[in-house]
Design a protein around this motif. Structure first.
Motif, PDB file in Angstrom:
ATOM      1  N   MET A 104      34.955  -6.724  35.642  1.00 36.74           N
ATOM      2  CA  MET A 104      34.087  -5.688  36.121  1.00 36.74           C
ATOM      3  C   MET A 104      34.420  -4.383  35.412  1.00 36.74           C
ATOM      4  SD  MET A 104      33.696  -6.069  40.183  1.00 36.74           S
ATOM      5  CE  MET A 104      34.451  -7.665  40.390  1.00 36.74           C
ATOM      6  N   ARG A 105      33.436  -3.776  34.877  1.00 35.40           N
ATOM      7  CA  ARG A 105      33.659  -2.531  34.156  1.00 35.40           C
ATOM      8  C   ARG A 105      33.448  -1.354  35.091  1.00 35.40           C
ATOM      9  NH1 ARG A 105      31.093  -1.025  28.359  1.00 35.40           N
ATOM     10  NH2 ARG A 105      32.039   1.020  28.254  1.00 35.40           N
ATOM     11  N   ALA A 106      34.452  -0.495  35.213  1.00 36.76           N
ATOM     12  CA  ALA A 106      34.417   0.597  36.180  1.00 36.76           C
ATOM     13  C   ALA A 106      33.763   1.860  35.639  1.00 36.76           C
ATOM     14  CB  ALA A 106      35.825   0.929  36.653  1.00 36.76           C
ATOM     15  N   THR A 107      33.687   2.015  34.326  1.00 37.38           N
ATOM     16  CA  THR A 107      33.086   3.215  33.765  1.00 37.38           C
ATOM     17  C   THR A 107      31.972   2.838  32.796  1.00 37.38           C
ATOM     18  OG1 THR A 107      34.708   3.312  31.988  1.00 37.38           O
ATOM     19  CG2 THR A 107      35.192   4.598  33.948  1.00 37.38           C
ATOM     20  N   THR A 108      31.044   3.751  32.627  1.00 37.02           N
ATOM     21  CA  THR A 108      29.965   3.532  31.673  1.00 37.02           C
ATOM     22  C   THR A 108      30.393   4.081  30.323  1.00 37.02           C
ATOM     23  OG1 THR A 108      28.935   5.665  32.126  1.00 37.02           O
ATOM     24  CG2 THR A 108      28.266   3.817  33.521  1.00 37.02           C
ATOM     25  N   THR A 109      29.542   3.927  29.331  1.00 38.58           N
ATOM     26  CA  THR A 109      29.867   4.432  27.999  1.00 38.58           C
ATOM     27  C   THR A 109      29.972   5.946  27.969  1.00 38.58           C
ATOM     28  OG1 THR A 109      27.527   4.368  27.410  1.00 38.58           O
ATOM     29  CG2 THR A 109      28.879   2.461  26.789  1.00 38.58           C
ATOM     30  N   THR A 110      29.375   6.621  28.962  1.00 36.59           N
ATOM     31  CA  THR A 110      29.471   8.077  29.025  1.00 36.59           C
ATOM     32  C   THR A 110      30.689   8.544  29.808  1.00 36.59           C
ATOM     33  OG1 THR A 110      28.072   8.161  30.997  1.00 36.59           O
ATOM     34  CG2 THR A 110      26.963   8.365  28.856  1.00 36.59           C
ATOM     35  N   GLY A 111      31.460   7.583  30.338  1.00 32.03           N
ATOM     36  CA  GLY A 111      32.678   7.939  31.054  1.00 32.03           C
ATOM     37  C   GLY A 111      32.489   8.153  32.544  1.00 32.03           C
ATOM     38  N   THR A 112      31.269   8.007  33.051  1.00 31.96           N
ATOM     39  CA  THR A 112      31.048   8.172  34.483  1.00 31.96           C
ATOM     40  C   THR A 112      31.445   6.889  35.215  1.00 31.96           C
ATOM     41  OG1 THR A 112      28.755   7.460  34.274  1.00 31.96           O
ATOM     42  CG2 THR A 112      29.182   9.828  34.192  1.00 31.96           C
ATOM     43  N   VAL A 113      31.863   7.025  36.441  1.00 33.41           N
ATOM     44  CA  VAL A 113      32.266   5.874  37.246  1.00 33.41           C
ATOM     45  C   VAL A 113      31.012   5.133  37.707  1.00 33.41           C
ATOM     46  CG1 VAL A 113      33.397   5.148  39.380  1.00 33.41           C
ATOM     47  CG2 VAL A 113      34.386   6.970  37.998  1.00 33.41           C
TER      48      VAL A 113
ATOM     49  N   PRO B 189      24.252  -6.502  46.123  1.00 35.03           N
ATOM     50  CA  PRO B 189      23.980  -7.771  45.433  1.00 35.03           C
ATOM     51  C   PRO B 189      24.990  -8.074  44.321  1.00 35.03           C
ATOM     52  CG  PRO B 189      21.956  -6.504  45.675  1.00 35.03           C
ATOM     53  CD  PRO B 189      23.091  -5.611  46.087  1.00 35.03           C
ATOM     54  N   GLU B 190      25.464  -7.037  43.638  1.00 35.54           N
ATOM     55  CA  GLU B 190      26.457  -7.232  42.576  1.00 35.54           C
ATOM     56  C   GLU B 190      27.792  -7.678  43.156  1.00 35.54           C
ATOM     57  OE1 GLU B 190      25.287  -3.943  39.280  1.00 35.54           O
ATOM     58  OE2 GLU B 190      25.847  -3.163  41.251  1.00 35.54           O
ATOM     59  N   VAL B 191      28.191  -7.068  44.268  1.00 35.10           N
ATOM     60  CA  VAL B 191      29.453  -7.439  44.918  1.00 35.10           C
ATOM     61  C   VAL B 191      29.367  -8.870  45.443  1.00 35.10           C
ATOM     62  CG1 VAL B 191      31.020  -6.929  46.841  1.00 35.10           C
ATOM     63  CG2 VAL B 191      30.033  -5.060  45.493  1.00 35.10           C
ATOM     64  N   ALA B 192      28.252  -9.192  46.103  1.00 38.48           N
ATOM     65  CA  ALA B 192      28.075 -10.537  46.641  1.00 38.48           C
ATOM     66  C   ALA B 192      28.126 -11.574  45.514  1.00 38.48           C
ATOM     67  CB  ALA B 192      26.757 -10.630  47.405  1.00 38.48           C
ATOM     68  N   ARG B 193      27.473 -11.284  44.404  1.00 37.35           N
ATOM     69  CA  ARG B 193      27.469 -12.210  43.260  1.00 37.35           C
ATOM     70  C   ARG B 193      28.881 -12.384  42.705  1.00 37.35           C
ATOM     71  NH1 ARG B 193      23.057 -10.609  40.966  1.00 37.35           N
ATOM     72  NH2 ARG B 193      24.005  -8.763  40.119  1.00 37.35           N
ATOM     73  N   ALA B 194      29.626 -11.281  42.582  1.00 39.85           N
ATOM     74  CA  ALA B 194      30.998 -11.346  42.059  1.00 39.85           C
ATOM     75  C   ALA B 194      31.896 -12.186  42.958  1.00 39.85           C
ATOM     76  CB  ALA B 194      31.573  -9.939  41.905  1.00 39.85           C
ATOM     77  N   LEU B 195      31.651 -12.124  44.267  1.00 40.90           N
ATOM     78  CA  LEU B 195      32.468 -12.864  45.228  1.00 40.90           C
ATOM     79  C   LEU B 195      31.929 -14.273  45.484  1.00 40.90           C
ATOM     80  CD1 LEU B 195      33.157 -10.016  47.825  1.00 40.90           C
ATOM     81  CD2 LEU B 195      34.691 -10.864  46.029  1.00 40.90           C
ATOM     82  N   GLY B 196      30.748 -14.557  44.971  1.00 37.85           N
ATOM     83  CA  GLY B 196      30.164 -15.878  45.168  1.00 37.85           C
ATOM     84  C   GLY B 196      29.671 -16.117  46.583  1.00 37.85           C
ATOM     85  N   ILE B 197      29.170 -15.051  47.215  1.00 37.93           N
ATOM     86  CA  ILE B 197      28.703 -15.144  48.600  1.00 37.93           C
ATOM     87  C   ILE B 197      27.341 -14.461  48.707  1.00 37.93           C
ATOM     88  CG2 ILE B 197      31.019 -15.230  49.612  1.00 37.93           C
ATOM     89  CD1 ILE B 197      30.789 -12.225  50.157  1.00 37.93           C
ATOM     90  N   GLY B 198      26.696 -14.611  49.853  1.00 43.73           N
ATOM     91  CA  GLY B 198      25.441 -13.929  50.121  1.00 43.73           C
ATOM     92  C   GLY B 198      25.683 -12.527  50.669  1.00 43.73           C
TER      93      GLY B 198
ATOM     94  N   GLU C  34      37.818  -5.924  42.666  1.00 39.72           N
ATOM     95  CA  GLU C  34      38.774  -6.646  41.818  1.00 39.72           C
ATOM     96  C   GLU C  34      40.016  -7.027  42.625  1.00 39.72           C
ATOM     97  OE1 GLU C  34      39.703  -8.619  38.529  1.00 39.72           O
ATOM     98  OE2 GLU C  34      37.923  -7.361  38.650  1.00 39.72           O
ATOM     99  N   ARG C  35      40.480  -6.127  43.491  1.00 36.30           N
ATOM    100  CA  ARG C  35      41.635  -6.428  44.346  1.00 36.30           C
ATOM    101  C   ARG C  35      41.329  -7.575  45.315  1.00 36.30           C
ATOM    102  NH1 ARG C  35      42.712  -0.880  43.964  1.00 36.30           N
ATOM    103  NH2 ARG C  35      41.483  -0.354  45.790  1.00 36.30           N
ATOM    104  N   VAL C  36      40.112  -7.606  45.835  1.00 32.35           N
ATOM    105  CA  VAL C  36      39.714  -8.697  46.729  1.00 32.35           C
ATOM    106  C   VAL C  36      39.775 -10.023  45.967  1.00 32.35           C
ATOM    107  CG1 VAL C  36      37.794  -9.689  48.041  1.00 32.35           C
ATOM    108  CG2 VAL C  36      38.273  -7.245  48.202  1.00 32.35           C
ATOM    109  N   LEU C  37      39.282 -10.025  44.741  1.00 30.87           N
ATOM    110  CA  LEU C  37      39.292 -11.245  43.934  1.00 30.87           C
ATOM    111  C   LEU C  37      40.715 -11.698  43.606  1.00 30.87           C
ATOM    112  CD1 LEU C  37      36.338 -10.385  41.539  1.00 30.87           C
ATOM    113  CD2 LEU C  37      36.377 -12.185  43.289  1.00 30.87           C
ATOM    114  N   VAL C  38      41.581 -10.762  43.283  1.00 27.84           N
ATOM    115  CA  VAL C  38      42.977 -11.093  42.975  1.00 27.84           C
ATOM    116  C   VAL C  38      43.674 -11.650  44.212  1.00 27.84           C
ATOM    117  CG1 VAL C  38      45.223 -10.069  42.370  1.00 27.84           C
ATOM    118  CG2 VAL C  38      43.179  -9.493  41.049  1.00 27.84           C
ATOM    119  N   ARG C  39      43.442 -11.013  45.353  1.00 27.99           N
ATOM    120  CA  ARG C  39      44.056 -11.474  46.605  1.00 27.99           C
ATOM    121  C   ARG C  39      43.552 -12.876  46.963  1.00 27.99           C
ATOM    122  NH1 ARG C  39      42.863  -7.360  50.289  1.00 27.99           N
ATOM    123  NH2 ARG C  39      40.966  -8.440  50.824  1.00 27.99           N
TER     124      ARG C  39
END
Length: 71
Positions: A1-10, A16-25, A56-61
């Motif tokens: 997961m990329r935390a910053t954009t090319t302009t340096g903003t967070v 939906p992105e979080v749910a997809r990353a975690l493999g849940i609805g 990312e911490r949730v995924l690592v845990r």
């Protein structure tokens, strides 16, 4: 997961992105938030957003628990 954009903003993640990353609805995501398994989102103008590093911490845990290593 990329935390910053090319302009340096967070870049914050939407539900939906979080749910997809975690493999849940999305409903499971909010249930996990209520159960304390996932950090609560930031609220920006009523919109829920998560920091990529929090997810990312949730995924690592979860991976550590899956392997039987605990936290």
């Amino acid at each position: 997961m990329r935390a910053t954009t090319t302009t340096g903003t967070v870049r914050l993640l939407r539900a939906p992105e979080v749910a997809r990353a975690l493999g849940i609805g999305r409903s499971t995501l909010y249930r996990w938030v209520a159960q304390g398994l996932v950090p609560p989102p930031l609220r920006l103008g009523g919109a829920a957003r998560w920091r990529p590093e929090d997810i990312e911490r949730v995924l690592v845990r979860a991976e550590a628990l899956r392997k039987g290593g605990g936290l």
